[in-house]
Design a protein around this motif. Structure first.
Motif, PDB file in Angstrom:
ATOM      1  N   THR A 186      14.805   7.256  34.834  1.00  0.00           N
ATOM      2  CA  THR A 186      15.850   7.977  34.096  1.00  0.00           C
ATOM      3  C   THR A 186      15.238   9.196  33.427  1.00  0.00           C
ATOM      4  OG1 THR A 186      17.016   5.905  33.622  1.00  0.00           O
ATOM      5  CG2 THR A 186      17.619   7.825  32.303  1.00  0.00           C
ATOM      6  N   TYR A 187      15.904  10.349  33.598  1.00  0.00           N
ATOM      7  CA  TYR A 187      15.491  11.596  32.943  1.00  0.00           C
ATOM      8  C   TYR A 187      16.410  11.818  31.744  1.00  0.00           C
ATOM      9  CZ  TYR A 187      14.675  16.610  32.256  1.00  0.00           C
ATOM     10  OH  TYR A 187      14.377  17.842  31.715  1.00  0.00           O
ATOM     11  N   VAL A 188      15.826  11.987  30.562  1.00  0.00           N
ATOM     12  CA  VAL A 188      16.582  12.184  29.321  1.00  0.00           C
ATOM     13  C   VAL A 188      16.212  13.532  28.730  1.00  0.00           C
ATOM     14  CG1 VAL A 188      17.026  11.314  27.000  1.00  0.00           C
ATOM     15  CG2 VAL A 188      16.634   9.708  28.865  1.00  0.00           C
ATOM     16  N   SER A 189      17.229  14.337  28.378  1.00  0.00           N
ATOM     17  CA  SER A 189      16.916  15.686  27.895  1.00  0.00           C
ATOM     18  C   SER A 189      17.987  16.205  26.940  1.00  0.00           C
ATOM     19  CB  SER A 189      16.805  16.648  29.084  1.00  0.00           C
ATOM     20  OG  SER A 189      16.540  17.964  28.658  1.00  0.00           O
ATOM     21  N   PRO A 190      17.572  17.052  25.974  1.00  0.00           N
ATOM     22  CA  PRO A 190      18.557  17.713  25.115  1.00  0.00           C
ATOM     23  C   PRO A 190      19.276  18.867  25.816  1.00  0.00           C
ATOM     24  CG  PRO A 190      16.357  18.484  24.569  1.00  0.00           C
ATOM     25  CD  PRO A 190      16.194  17.380  25.578  1.00  0.00           C
ATOM     26  N   GLU A 191      18.833  19.259  26.991  1.00  0.00           N
ATOM     27  CA  GLU A 191      19.518  20.327  27.732  1.00  0.00           C
ATOM     28  C   GLU A 191      20.987  19.969  27.928  1.00  0.00           C
ATOM     29  OE1 GLU A 191      16.828  21.492  31.327  1.00  0.00           O
ATOM     30  OE2 GLU A 191      16.348  19.440  30.676  1.00  0.00           O
ATOM     31  N   PRO A 192      21.892  20.929  27.840  1.00  0.00           N
ATOM     32  CA  PRO A 192      23.312  20.604  28.037  1.00  0.00           C
ATOM     33  C   PRO A 192      23.624  20.148  29.460  1.00  0.00           C
ATOM     34  CG  PRO A 192      22.992  22.968  27.798  1.00  0.00           C
ATOM     35  CD  PRO A 192      21.692  22.328  27.446  1.00  0.00           C
ATOM     36  N   TYR A 193      22.767  20.498  30.395  1.00  0.00           N
ATOM     37  CA  TYR A 193      22.910  20.027  31.780  1.00  0.00           C
ATOM     38  C   TYR A 193      21.549  20.108  32.458  1.00  0.00           C
ATOM     39  CZ  TYR A 193      23.283  25.108  32.405  1.00  0.00           C
ATOM     40  OH  TYR A 193      23.069  26.457  32.346  1.00  0.00           O
ATOM     41  N   GLY A 195      18.805  21.335  34.718  1.00  0.00           N
ATOM     42  CA  GLY A 195      18.548  22.676  35.245  1.00  0.00           C
ATOM     43  C   GLY A 195      18.742  23.788  34.242  1.00  0.00           C
ATOM     44  N   HIS A 196      19.109  23.450  33.003  1.00  0.00           N
ATOM     45  CA  HIS A 196      19.243  24.476  31.957  1.00  0.00           C
ATOM     46  C   HIS A 196      17.876  25.038  31.597  1.00  0.00           C
ATOM     47  CE1 HIS A 196      19.669  26.008  27.809  1.00  0.00           C
ATOM     48  NE2 HIS A 196      20.925  26.255  28.128  1.00  0.00           N
ATOM     49  N   MET A 197      16.913  24.152  31.332  1.00  0.00           N
ATOM     50  CA  MET A 197      15.503  24.483  31.097  1.00  0.00           C
ATOM     51  C   MET A 197      15.243  25.391  29.901  1.00  0.00           C
ATOM     52  SD  MET A 197      14.118  24.883  35.008  1.00  0.00           S
ATOM     53  CE  MET A 197      15.208  26.273  35.319  1.00  0.00           C
ATOM     54  N   GLY A 198      16.182  25.442  28.968  1.00  0.00           N
ATOM     55  CA  GLY A 198      16.027  26.333  27.826  1.00  0.00           C
ATOM     56  C   GLY A 198      16.294  27.780  28.167  1.00  0.00           C
ATOM     57  N   LEU A 199      16.740  28.050  29.402  1.00  0.00           N
ATOM     58  CA  LEU A 199      16.962  29.417  29.880  1.00  0.00           C
ATOM     59  C   LEU A 199      18.433  29.698  30.162  1.00  0.00           C
ATOM     60  CD1 LEU A 199      13.983  29.653  32.389  1.00  0.00           C
ATOM     61  CD2 LEU A 199      14.188  30.905  30.241  1.00  0.00           C
ATOM     62  N   GLY A 200      19.304  28.719  29.900  1.00  0.00           N
ATOM     63  CA  GLY A 200      20.701  28.896  30.272  1.00  0.00           C
ATOM     64  C   GLY A 200      20.906  28.786  31.766  1.00  0.00           C
ATOM     65  N   GLY A 201      19.938  28.148  32.447  1.00  0.00           N
ATOM     66  CA  GLY A 201      19.987  28.051  33.902  1.00  0.00           C
ATOM     67  C   GLY A 201      19.431  29.299  34.551  1.00  0.00           C
ATOM     68  N   VAL A 202      18.936  29.145  35.764  1.00  0.00           N
ATOM     69  CA  VAL A 202      18.416  30.274  36.545  1.00  0.00           C
ATOM     70  C   VAL A 202      19.000  30.169  37.944  1.00  0.00           C
ATOM     71  CG1 VAL A 202      16.378  31.432  37.463  1.00  0.00           C
ATOM     72  CG2 VAL A 202      16.258  30.294  35.236  1.00  0.00           C
ATOM     73  N   GLY A 203      19.877  31.108  38.304  1.00  0.00           N
ATOM     74  CA  GLY A 203      20.558  30.987  39.572  1.00  0.00           C
ATOM     75  C   GLY A 203      21.336  29.675  39.607  1.00  0.00           C
ATOM     76  N   GLU A 308      20.461  30.583  24.090  1.00  0.00           N
ATOM     77  CA  GLU A 308      21.842  30.358  23.686  1.00  0.00           C
ATOM     78  C   GLU A 308      21.893  29.116  22.799  1.00  0.00           C
ATOM     79  OE1 GLU A 308      24.052  29.710  27.261  1.00  0.00           O
ATOM     80  OE2 GLU A 308      23.087  27.800  27.702  1.00  0.00           O
ATOM     81  N   ALA A 309      22.961  28.993  22.018  1.00  0.00           N
ATOM     82  CA  ALA A 309      23.155  27.786  21.209  1.00  0.00           C
ATOM     83  C   ALA A 309      23.553  26.634  22.116  1.00  0.00           C
ATOM     84  CB  ALA A 309      24.225  28.024  20.166  1.00  0.00           C
ATOM     85  N   THR A 310      22.970  25.458  21.883  1.00  0.00           N
ATOM     86  CA  THR A 310      23.296  24.274  22.670  1.00  0.00           C
ATOM     87  C   THR A 310      23.671  23.134  21.718  1.00  0.00           C
ATOM     88  OG1 THR A 310      20.923  23.708  22.728  1.00  0.00           O
ATOM     89  CG2 THR A 310      21.828  24.882  24.628  1.00  0.00           C
ATOM     90  N   PRO A 311      24.516  22.197  22.160  1.00  0.00           N
ATOM     91  CA  PRO A 311      24.948  21.109  21.277  1.00  0.00           C
ATOM     92  C   PRO A 311      23.782  20.318  20.691  1.00  0.00           C
ATOM     93  CG  PRO A 311      26.343  21.192  23.216  1.00  0.00           C
ATOM     94  CD  PRO A 311      25.233  22.160  23.459  1.00  0.00           C
ATOM     95  N   GLY A 315      14.827  24.974  22.721  1.00  0.00           N
ATOM     96  CA  GLY A 315      14.151  26.244  22.517  1.00  0.00           C
ATOM     97  C   GLY A 315      13.945  26.965  23.834  1.00  0.00           C
ATOM     98  N   ALA A 316      13.480  28.208  23.731  1.00  0.00           N
ATOM     99  CA  ALA A 316      13.214  29.009  24.927  1.00  0.00           C
ATOM    100  C   ALA A 316      11.751  28.861  25.326  1.00  0.00           C
ATOM    101  CB  ALA A 316      13.536  30.476  24.659  1.00  0.00           C
ATOM    102  N   PRO A 317      11.474  28.684  26.618  1.00  0.00           N
ATOM    103  CA  PRO A 317      10.082  28.536  27.058  1.00  0.00           C
ATOM    104  C   PRO A 317       9.345  29.863  27.076  1.00  0.00           C
ATOM    105  CG  PRO A 317      11.536  28.542  28.952  1.00  0.00           C
ATOM    106  CD  PRO A 317      12.418  28.593  27.733  1.00  0.00           C
ATOM    107  N   LYS A 318       8.015  29.773  27.003  1.00  0.00           N
ATOM    108  CA  LYS A 318       7.159  30.941  27.183  1.00  0.00           C
ATOM    109  C   LYS A 318       6.284  30.653  28.401  1.00  0.00           C
ATOM    110  CE  LYS A 318       7.865  30.938  22.430  1.00  0.00           C
ATOM    111  NZ  LYS A 318       8.101  29.825  21.503  1.00  0.00           N
TER     112      LYS A 318
END
Length: 422
Positions: A186-193, A195-203, A308-311, A315-318
Motif C-alpha cells: 500500500t502506498y500512502v501519501s499526502p498528495e491529493p492524487y 502523481g502529484h509529486m508536490g508539483l501539481g502533476g507533470v503531464g 499549490e495549496a493541497t488539502p 511541499g515542493a521538491p528541489k
C-alpha cells in the motif's frame, strides 16, 4: 583574500565548493563543513535498501577529493551559525569566520512530527545512506517472514520521488524472489492524487503512475495523513477535498518505509531574518538572504512556496537539475560580490526527475517547476532505469574529479531530448 564557507557536503555543497574554486581561482579560501567524512549519492539510497547497492558503492571520501583542489574541510559538523558575527560554531567548540557563507545543509528529517515514525520508531527511511543500510537489514529479516508492506510519505513531505521508486523497486525485487504474491503493498501519501509529486502533476503523471500501480497491484491512499505508527500498525486518516477527515484506516504491516516532512537544520533554525518558521533559508532571486546578503543558500534547505495549496500539506521538491543551476548562480554571484559588482546570475527553477522502478522507470520534465509551464513531459521506459544507473556513475566521477560540468545538462537533457520537445 576572502574566505567562503560551504555548510554541507552533499550534492549541493560539494558541487558549490568545486564551482567556487573554479570561479575564484586560488586567491581565495574555500572551506566545506560537513557532518562526517563521506559523501553519499543520495538518489541511489533506494537501491541500497533492497541490497542492489552497498553503501561503499555510492560513497566517496570528502576530505581526500577536496584536498586535491585546495579546498579545506571540517567534518565535525556545525553547531550554530552566527550571522551577526560572520562565523560558524563547530560541534567541537571551535569557530570559523567567513566573508561569505553558502548554506547547503539539506534538511532536518522531522520524524518526530508523527509518533512512532522513522528508524528510531517503527518505519524505515531512505533519506540517508545510513538509514538505507538499516532498511536493508530490516528487509533481510522481512524476507524470512514476508507480509504486508506500507510505503509512502508523511504530511508536509516535499520529496516524493524516492517513495514511488521504493514501492516499485520493492515490487520488482519481490517478484525476482518469487515472494510478491505474499506481500500486499500500500502506498500512502499526502498528495491529493497519485502523481502529484508536490508539483501539481507533470503531464499525465497521474494516469501514468496510477496505471503503473494497478499493473503492479499496489493499492494507494492519497490525500491521506499518517497520524501514528505502532509496531506492525499504522493509523491513517483519509481526507476529503476540504481537508476534513473522511475515513480512518488502520494499516497492518511487517515492513514500512515512509519519508518524513523536512525542516531546516538545528544550526540555523530560529535565527530571525535568516529562516522561515520551519527553519528554511530565505533567499532572493540571486540566492542571497535578504537580511544577511553575504549568506547564500541552495538545495533542499531553501524556502520556496508550495506549487499549490493541497488539502493535506505538501511541499515542493528541489531536484538535482535545479540544484546544479542554483550552484552555478551562487558561484557567479559570490565572484561578483568579491569584485564589487552587483549580483546578476539567476538560476533556472526547472524540475527534471528520473524515477527508477527497478525494471523500468519514468522521466518527468517540468520547465519551469511552477505552472504555467513551457514544457510538461512524462515518459516511461527501460531506458530511464539505464539512464539513472549512468547518471549515478557520472555524478560520482564528478565528485571525485572536481569537474564542474553540469551533469544533468550534459547527459540527462541530451538523453531526454528536451530540445526536441521544446
Amino acid at each position: 583574500m576572502a574566505h567562503i564557507i560551504v555548510l554541507g557536503a552533499g550534492i549541493g555543497g560539494m558541487s558549490a565548493a568545486y564551482e567556487l574554486r573554479d570561479a575564484l581561482g586560488k586567491d581565495h579560501a574555500v572551506t566545506v563543513v560537513g557532518d562526517g567524512d563521506l559523501f553519499s549519492f543520495t538518489p541511489s539510497n533506494p537501491w541500497v535498501a533492497v541490497g542492489w547497492r552497498r553503501p561503499a558503492d555510492i560513497q566517496i571520501s570528502v576530505p581526500t577529493h577536496l584536498a586535491r583542489h585546495d579546498i579545506g574541510f571540517e567534518g565535525v559538523g556545525a553547531q550554530r551559525v552566527e550571522p551577526e558575527r560572520n562565523r560558524v560554531l563547530l560541534r567541537d567548540g571551535r569557530a570559523l569566520e567567513y566573508d561569505y557563507l553558502v548554506i547547503a545543509t539539506g534538511p532536518r528529517l522531522a520524524f518526530d512530527e508523527v509518533p512512532g515514525l522513522g528508524p528510531g520508531g517503527h518505519t524505515q527511511s531512505v533519506c540517508t545512506t545510513e538509514h538505507a543500510d538499516k532498511a536493508w537489514e530490516a528487509y533481510q529479516a522481512f524476507l524470512a517472514a514476508p507480509g504486508p508492506v506500507v510505503v509512502g510519505a508523511a504530511a508536509g513531505a516535499s520529496c516524493f520521488g524516492p517513495a514511488y521508486e521504493f514501492a516499485m523497486i520493492l515490487d520488482a525485487d519481490l517478484r525476482k524472489r518469487r515472494l510478491r504474491d505474499r506481500v500486499p503493498i500500500t502506498y500512502v501519501s499526502p498528495e491529493p492524487y497519485v502523481g502529484h509529486m508536490g508539483l501539481g502533476g507533470v503531464g499525465d503523471s497521474r494516469g501514468l503512475l496510477e496505471s503503473e500501480f494497478r499493473q503492479r497491484h499496489i493499492r494507494w491512499l492519497a490525500n491521506a495523513k499518517i497520524t501514528g505508527v505502532r509496531d506492525g500498525e499504522m493509523d491513517v486518516v483519509e481526507m476529503d477535498d476540504d481537508g476534513q477527515p473522511k475515513k480512518q484506516h488502520v494499516l497492518p504491516f511487517r515492513y514500512s518505509m515512509v519519508l518524513p516532512a523536512f525542516t531546516g537544520v538545528d544550526a540555523v533554525r530560529g535565527i530571525e531574518g535568516l529562516c522561515n518558521p520551519r527553519g528554511f533559508i530565505l533567499i532572493d532571486r540571486h540566492q542571497r538572504n535578504p537580511a544577511y546578503p553575504n549568506i547564500y543558500s541552495l538545495g533542499v534547505c531553501v524556502a520556496i512556496p508550495p506549487v499549490e495549496a493541497t488539502p493535506v500539506p505538501t511541499g515542493a521538491p528541489k531536484t538535482g537539475f535545479m540544484i546544479e543551476s542554483v550552484v552555478t548562480a551562487v558561484a557567479r554571484n559570490i565572484q561578483s560580490a568579491i569584485a564589487g559588482a552587483p549580483a546578476a546570475a539567476e538560476a533556472t527553477w526547472n524540475a527534471i526527475c528520473l524515477a527508477d522502478m527497478g525494471d523500468t522507470g519514468v522521466a518527468f520534465v517540468a520547465l519551469p517547476q511552477i505552472p504555467p509551464r513551457n514544457v510538461t513531459w512524462a515518459r516511461k521506459g527501460k531506458w530511464v532505469h539505464m539512464a539513472k544507473v549512468a547518471f549515478e556513475k557520472y555524478f560520482l566521477m564528478k565528485m571525485k574529479s572536481g569537474n564542474t560540468e553540469p551533469v544533468y545538462e550534459k547527459y540527462v537533457l541530451k538523453l531526454l531530448g528536451v530540445m526536441r520537445i521544446r
